[in-house]
Design a protein around this motif. Structure first.
Motif, mmCIF file in Angstrom:
data_model
loop_
_atom_site.group_PDB
_atom_site.id
_atom_site.type_symbol
_atom_site.label_atom_id
_atom_site.label_comp_id
_atom_site.label_asym_id
_atom_site.label_seq_id
_atom_site.Cartn_x
_atom_site.Cartn_y
_atom_site.Cartn_z
ATOM 1 N N ARG A 93 0.823 -1.210 0.000
ATOM 2 C CA ARG A 93 0.000 0.000 0.000
ATOM 3 C C ARG A 93 0.862 1.268 0.000
ATOM 4 N NH1 ARG A 93 -5.412 -0.897 1.438
ATOM 5 N NH2 ARG A 93 -5.608 1.251 2.218
ATOM 6 N N GLY A 94 2.177 1.107 -0.113
ATOM 7 C CA GLY A 94 3.045 2.270 -0.211
ATOM 8 C C GLY A 94 3.659 2.736 1.086
ATOM 9 N N TYR A 95 3.537 1.951 2.145
ATOM 10 C CA TYR A 95 4.156 2.313 3.419
ATOM 11 C C TYR A 95 5.637 1.937 3.396
ATOM 12 C CZ TYR A 95 -0.375 3.197 5.641
ATOM 13 O OH TYR A 95 -1.600 3.726 5.984
ATOM 14 N N VAL A 96 6.463 2.788 3.962
ATOM 15 C CA VAL A 96 7.901 2.530 3.999
ATOM 16 C C VAL A 96 8.350 2.259 5.428
ATOM 17 C CG1 VAL A 96 8.358 3.920 1.954
ATOM 18 C CG2 VAL A 96 8.444 5.001 4.212
ATOM 19 N N VAL A 97 9.409 1.470 5.574
ATOM 20 C CA VAL A 97 9.963 1.153 6.887
ATOM 21 C C VAL A 97 10.701 2.373 7.438
ATOM 22 C CG1 VAL A 97 11.631 -0.273 8.147
ATOM 23 C CG2 VAL A 97 10.177 -1.302 6.375
ATOM 24 N N VAL A 98 10.419 2.710 8.690
ATOM 25 C CA VAL A 98 11.142 3.773 9.382
ATOM 26 C C VAL A 98 11.524 3.292 10.777
ATOM 27 C CG1 VAL A 98 10.155 5.729 8.126
ATOM 28 C CG2 VAL A 98 8.960 4.837 10.114
ATOM 29 N N ASP A 99 12.668 3.731 11.222
ATOM 30 C CA ASP A 99 13.139 3.550 12.595
ATOM 31 C C ASP A 99 13.023 2.121 13.128
ATOM 32 O OD1 ASP A 99 13.804 6.186 12.663
ATOM 33 O OD2 ASP A 99 12.104 6.824 13.868
ATOM 34 N N PRO A 100 13.705 1.140 12.525
ATOM 35 C CA PRO A 100 13.780 -0.182 13.176
ATOM 36 C C PRO A 100 14.391 -0.033 14.575
ATOM 37 C CG PRO A 100 14.635 -0.273 10.932
ATOM 38 C CD PRO A 100 14.454 1.175 11.257
ATOM 39 N N VAL A 101 13.833 -0.763 15.528
ATOM 40 C CA VAL A 101 14.177 -0.590 16.944
ATOM 41 C C VAL A 101 14.618 -1.921 17.537
ATOM 42 C CG1 VAL A 101 13.254 0.006 19.229
ATOM 43 C CG2 VAL A 101 12.580 1.348 17.220
ATOM 44 N N ASN A 102 15.683 -1.895 18.332
ATOM 45 C CA ASN A 102 16.111 -3.049 19.123
ATOM 46 C C ASN A 102 15.607 -2.910 20.549
ATOM 47 O OD1 ASN A 102 17.589 -4.244 17.035
ATOM 48 N ND2 ASN A 102 19.458 -3.117 17.559
ATOM 49 N N ILE A 103 15.289 -4.040 21.150
ATOM 50 C CA ILE A 103 14.907 -4.094 22.566
ATOM 51 C C ILE A 103 16.010 -4.837 23.313
ATOM 52 C CG2 ILE A 103 13.193 -4.839 24.254
ATOM 53 C CD1 ILE A 103 11.161 -4.982 21.938
ATOM 54 N N TYR A 104 16.574 -4.199 24.330
ATOM 55 C CA TYR A 104 17.632 -4.808 25.147
ATOM 56 C C TYR A 104 17.111 -5.046 26.556
ATOM 57 C CZ TYR A 104 21.030 -3.508 21.547
ATOM 58 O OH TYR A 104 21.728 -3.384 20.372
ATOM 59 N N ALA A 105 17.589 -6.115 27.183
ATOM 60 C CA ALA A 105 17.207 -6.406 28.562
ATOM 61 C C ALA A 105 18.304 -7.216 29.232
ATOM 62 C CB ALA A 105 15.880 -7.171 28.614
ATOM 63 N N CYS A 106 18.289 -7.193 30.562
ATOM 64 C CA CYS A 106 19.191 -8.019 31.366
ATOM 65 C C CYS A 106 18.635 -8.079 32.779
ATOM 66 C CB CYS A 106 20.613 -7.445 31.374
ATOM 67 S SG CYS A 106 20.767 -5.852 32.203
ATOM 68 N N PRO A 107 19.055 -9.069 33.574
ATOM 69 C CA PRO A 107 18.707 -9.022 34.999
ATOM 70 C C PRO A 107 19.181 -7.704 35.593
ATOM 71 C CG PRO A 107 19.640 -11.155 34.428
ATOM 72 C CD PRO A 107 19.842 -10.267 33.230
ATOM 73 N N VAL A 108 18.361 -7.100 36.430
ATOM 74 C CA VAL A 108 18.669 -5.752 36.903
ATOM 75 C C VAL A 108 20.012 -5.697 37.623
ATOM 76 C CG1 VAL A 108 17.449 -5.967 39.116
ATOM 77 C CG2 VAL A 108 17.641 -3.726 38.012
ATOM 78 N N ASN A 109 20.388 -6.773 38.298
ATOM 79 C CA ASN A 109 21.650 -6.761 39.047
ATOM 80 C C ASN A 109 22.874 -6.764 38.143
ATOM 81 O OD1 ASN A 109 20.361 -6.645 41.501
ATOM 82 N ND2 ASN A 109 20.447 -8.854 41.875
ATOM 83 N N VAL A 110 22.717 -7.206 36.901
ATOM 84 C CA VAL A 110 23.846 -7.151 35.968
ATOM 85 C C VAL A 110 24.348 -5.719 35.844
ATOM 86 C CG1 VAL A 110 24.480 -7.377 33.520
ATOM 87 C CG2 VAL A 110 23.243 -9.222 34.671
ATOM 88 N N LEU A 111 23.431 -4.768 35.856
ATOM 89 C CA LEU A 111 23.805 -3.357 35.806
ATOM 90 C C LEU A 111 24.016 -2.771 37.191
ATOM 91 C CD1 LEU A 111 21.530 -1.900 32.990
ATOM 92 C CD2 LEU A 111 24.004 -1.782 33.097
ATOM 93 N N ALA A 112 23.110 -3.078 38.105
ATOM 94 C CA ALA A 112 23.127 -2.420 39.411
ATOM 95 C C ALA A 112 24.402 -2.702 40.193
ATOM 96 C CB ALA A 112 21.906 -2.849 40.223
ATOM 97 N N GLU A 113 25.040 -3.839 39.943
ATOM 98 C CA GLU A 113 26.238 -4.211 40.702
ATOM 99 C C GLU A 113 27.531 -3.745 40.047
ATOM 100 O OE1 GLU A 113 25.908 -8.400 41.323
ATOM 101 O OE2 GLU A 113 24.155 -8.206 42.651
ATOM 102 N N GLN A 114 27.426 -3.058 38.901
ATOM 103 C CA GLN A 114 28.640 -2.544 38.273
ATOM 104 C C GLN A 114 29.130 -1.297 39.010
ATOM 105 O OE1 GLN A 114 28.757 -2.373 33.943
ATOM 106 N NE2 GLN A 114 27.139 -3.917 33.779
#
Length: 248
Positions: A93-114
């Protein structure tokens, strides 16, 4: 030939997109026919795109287009893994792809303990202060996106990042479904290269852990090479993805 997404990618994307809706909410969401419609109030694509809730027909697409026009919004759809048939239908119908997005995640302690450097600090504060609005404005985050933050449910907070005694950055973080999600991380240009992005991610994860989160997440356009590299370096894993299709 395209490869069908795994069930884990589909489930993860669905889960984290629900967290996006809760922590970065539209001005209005409503179900109409086959669609979840969002009214964004100028707050960007995340809060303005229509999402299919199941299989759709050409007539369903026409209905969604009419609803978006009635809201004076761009014709914009959010596409997730598993919606390849709709993706092809919109492309035809003529729609174009814009802004492909990645979703990142990790256990919160992976970051909190750095660890952070002693001169890197963050102050959690609600509501956003004038200095934070000024920092966000330097990155193109204006009043309409601040309004998105104000609509989010609790627990939520903003962070003021400081390097020594000087303002360095700001961010917004909220928790839904035991997932802390970071939005609108902005570091002042003069403060870049000092590790403030990493430091504020760590502080955001610590705040999220104190407010019921066991997972920490962020969404990021694939075009933002620096941010994707930061999240990967911090130990976060790409768990899903989505993209938009838009028609002028």
């Amino acid at each position: 030939m395209s490869t069908a997404p795994s069930s884990a990618v589909v489930e993860n994307t669905d889960r984290y997109m629900a967290v996006v809706d809760a922590t970065w909410p539209p001005a209005q969401m409503r179900h109409q026919g086959a669609w979840l419609l969002r009214r964004g109030g100028g707050g960007g694509k995340r809060v303005s795109a229509a999402s299919a809730m199941g299989p759709v027909t050409d007539a369903d697409v026409v209905e969604a287009e009419a609803a978006m026009r009635a809201m004076s919004q761009p014709l914009l759809f959010s596409l997730r893994p598993g919606q390849e048939a709709l993706d092809a239908k919109l492309a035809a119908r003529g729609y174009v792809v814009v802004d492909p997005v990645n979703i990142y995640a990790c256990p919160v302690n992976v970051l909190a303990e750095q660890e952070k450097r002693p001169e890197q600090h963050s102050l959690a504060t609600w509501e956003p202060l004038a200095i934070q609005r000024e920092i966000w404005a330097t990155g193109g985050i204006g009043d309409a996106r601040i309004d998105v933050m104000l609509r989010a449910g609790e627990p939520r907070t903003t962070l003021i990042g400081r390097f020594d005694n000087s303002p360095a950055g700001t961010a917004f973080v909220a928790v839904s479904d035991h997932v802390g999600m970071l939005h609108a991380l902005e570091v002042l240009e003069a403060m870049r290269g000092r590790g403030m992005g990493k430091a504020m991610m760590i502080d955001a994860a610590r705040w999220a852990a104190q407010n019921g989160a066991n997972t920490f997440s962020v969404v990021c356009t694939q075009a933002n090479i620096a941010a994707n590299a930061l999240y990967t370096a911090l130990g976060m894993t790409k768990v899903g993805h989505y993209h938009y299709r838009q028609k002028d």
